[in-house]
Structures are given as C-alpha cells and as structure tokens.
Motif scaffolding. Structure first.
Motif, PDB file in Angstrom:
ATOM      1  N   VAL A  98       0.851  -1.191   0.000  1.00 47.68           N
ATOM      2  CA  VAL A  98       0.000   0.000   0.000  1.00 47.68           C
ATOM      3  C   VAL A  98       0.889   1.244   0.000  1.00 47.68           C
ATOM      4  N   PRO A  99       0.811   2.096  -1.016  1.00 46.45           N
ATOM      5  CA  PRO A  99       1.638   3.301  -1.046  1.00 46.45           C
ATOM      6  C   PRO A  99       1.211   4.311   0.015  1.00 46.45           C
ATOM      7  N   VAL A 100       2.170   5.102   0.446  1.00 44.34           N
ATOM      8  CA  VAL A 100       1.956   6.117   1.484  1.00 44.34           C
ATOM      9  C   VAL A 100       2.426   7.466   0.960  1.00 44.34           C
ATOM     10  N   VAL A 101       1.706   8.507   1.303  1.00 43.50           N
ATOM     11  CA  VAL A 101       2.132   9.868   0.993  1.00 43.50           C
ATOM     12  C   VAL A 101       1.927  10.725   2.239  1.00 43.50           C
ATOM     13  N   ILE A 102       2.899  11.567   2.545  1.00 46.75           N
ATOM     14  CA  ILE A 102       2.766  12.532   3.633  1.00 46.75           C
ATOM     15  C   ILE A 102       2.251  13.834   3.034  1.00 46.75           C
ATOM     16  N   VAL A 103       1.177  14.373   3.615  1.00 46.31           N
ATOM     17  CA  VAL A 103       0.580  15.624   3.131  1.00 46.31           C
ATOM     18  C   VAL A 103       0.616  16.623   4.279  1.00 46.31           C
ATOM     19  N   PHE A 118      11.416   7.916   7.623  1.00 49.36           N
ATOM     20  CA  PHE A 118      10.347   6.919   7.696  1.00 49.36           C
ATOM     21  C   PHE A 118      10.356   5.939   6.531  1.00 49.36           C
ATOM     22  N   GLY A 119      11.187   6.197   5.542  1.00 45.76           N
ATOM     23  CA  GLY A 119      11.191   5.338   4.360  1.00 45.76           C
ATOM     24  C   GLY A 119      10.009   5.583   3.452  1.00 45.76           C
ATOM     25  N   VAL A 120       9.490   6.814   3.465  1.00 46.17           N
ATOM     26  CA  VAL A 120       8.351   7.196   2.622  1.00 46.17           C
ATOM     27  C   VAL A 120       8.884   7.972   1.418  1.00 46.17           C
ATOM     28  N   VAL A 121       8.517   7.543   0.238  1.00 42.24           N
ATOM     29  CA  VAL A 121       9.044   8.153  -0.985  1.00 42.24           C
ATOM     30  C   VAL A 121       8.315   9.443  -1.338  1.00 42.24           C
ATOM     31  N   ASP A 122       6.993   9.459  -1.175  1.00 44.24           N
ATOM     32  CA  ASP A 122       6.177  10.569  -1.681  1.00 44.24           C
ATOM     33  C   ASP A 122       5.712  11.486  -0.555  1.00 44.24           C
ATOM     34  N   PHE A 123       5.760  12.774  -0.823  1.00 44.27           N
ATOM     35  CA  PHE A 123       5.296  13.750   0.161  1.00 44.27           C
ATOM     36  C   PHE A 123       4.859  15.019  -0.558  1.00 44.27           C
ATOM     37  N   ILE A 124       3.941  15.718   0.079  1.00 49.43           N
ATOM     38  CA  ILE A 124       3.407  16.981  -0.430  1.00 49.43           C
ATOM     39  C   ILE A 124       3.556  18.014   0.679  1.00 49.43           C
ATOM     40  N   GLY A 125       4.155  19.147   0.358  1.00 51.81           N
ATOM     41  CA  GLY A 125       4.317  20.212   1.336  1.00 51.81           C
ATOM     42  C   GLY A 125       4.487  21.539   0.616  1.00 51.81           C
ATOM     43  N   THR A 126       4.590  22.597   1.394  1.00 50.95           N
ATOM     44  CA  THR A 126       4.834  23.920   0.824  1.00 50.95           C
ATOM     45  C   THR A 126       6.280  23.989   0.344  1.00 50.95           C
TER      46      THR A 126
END
Length: 213
Positions: A98-103, A118-126
């Motif tokens: 299950v893919p994870v994204v931090i927003v 955390f080993g999370v590839v995708d993230f969204i931020g300012t």
C-alpha cells in the motif's frame, strides 16, 4: 473510540499528516524556532489563519530557515517525539503493497527529512516555486491529494487519510476512510475512527485487517 462504517478492503493509498500525526509534540517549525532563537516570532506566525496571514508568515520564516546551517535544522527535528508504532505501522503498509504519501502544510525542507527517516518516498508540502511558493493550505490538501492519487489511477474513495487537527478536516472529509488522532473531534468531522493519540501500528491494523496475524 468513535467510529463509523468505512469502505471494506485494503485502501489503495494512505495519506498521513506530519505534525501531530506521525510526530507527537511541537511542530517542525516550532522546534527549529525554539532551538534557534526565534520562538517568539514563530508563536505569532503560528496564529495565522487566513490565506494572507499564512502567506505572510511563510514568507517571513523562509529566509530564517534557509540561513541556518543544516545541523541547526536537522538537530531540532531529530528531537521531536514520534508517534508510537510509526516505523512498525509504515512497514506494515509497505509489506502489504500500500503506497503512502505525507501531506503537510509545512515546508518540504522539513517534510522530506522525516519522509526519508520513515522510508516514505512521496510527500506533499509547501515548497519554493518561481519567486514565491507552491503553498499547501488546509483547503488545498484534498485537492493536492486528489491530484496525486489521480496520477496513480486511484479514486479518493479508495484513499485513507490520518490527521490530528482542524487543518486536516478538509482532507479527511474527502477520502473514503479517515482517522482522527487529535484529542477533540471537530464538530464538522465524522471520521471512520476517532483514536486520540493512537499508535500508527494500531491504525494500520484497522486499515489492513486481512494482513494482521
């Protein structure tokens, strides 16, 4: 624990807020400010609510952040308490495919540091964009998440999201399943689960019932 019935099956994507959700304590910017002598200014910026106020606050803090040596940023970030079970929970999602994204509302400068940890590839931020920023506001979180999901062929009904504050409400209301870990449930939010201060591993076990021993 308060909950409502949610969509069955494993979510196609899980979105996590950062401050107060994957971490539990002061925000990224509050921690950096406290360690670098601008806590009072940060306290004023943290009260920003309107779009104009938030834009002004970010414009004010950005030159300070970029003027700091890297260790003056990463040191305070490393001192922020993490949510219990964060590594176990995210590992379970990876194991289930299950893919994870931090927003997050905050700058990608800090979000990326936690994502790597955390080993999370995708993230969204300012983030910086042109002469200004590509801002993330509470009301644009669901828009940016929907765009991210659509690029992967995922409908928002198949997304689960986890947050802790009023700033996460628009995102939590836009997805198929939602988890609110803040202590007090906003009146305009009826999440799938209200789990104050819950472990990320506990949340994952609810989202992946067929993958638990």
């Amino acid at each position: 624990m308060r909950h409502r019935d949610g969509a069955a099956g494993v979510p196609a994507l899980v979105a996590f807020d950062l401050d107060g959700t994957l971490t539990r304590g002061p925000s990224c910017l509050e921690s950096i400010a406290a360690a670098n002598g601008f806590a009072e200014r940060m306290a004023v910026w943290e009260t920003s609510r309107t779009e104009a106020e938030i834009r002004a606050a970010r414009t004010g803090v950005w030159p300070i952040l970029t003027g700091l040596a890297p260790d003056r940023i990463t040191g305070p970030l490393g001192d922020i308490p993490l949510a219990p079970g964060v590594f176990e929970g995210l590992a379970a999602l990876r194991a289930a495919g299950v893919p994870v994204v931090i927003v997050s509302l905050t700058f990608t400068l800090t979000v990326s540091w936690f994502a790597e940890r955390f080993g999370v590839v995708d993230f969204i931020g300012t983030r910086p964009h042109g002469r200004g920023f590509r801002h993330v506001f509470p009301w644009t979180k669901p828009v940016l998440l929907a765009e991210f999901a659509a690029r992967r062929g995922i409908a928002m009904a198949d997304v689960a999201a986890v947050g802790d504050s009023r700033g996460d409400v628009p995102m939590l209301r836009a997805v198929g399943r939602s988890v609110f870990v803040g202590p007090t449930l906003p009146e305009d939010l009826t999440p799938t689960w209200h789990l104050p201060d819950a472990s990320i591993a506990t949340i994952t076990s609810l989202l992946l019932p067929d993958h638990n021993p």
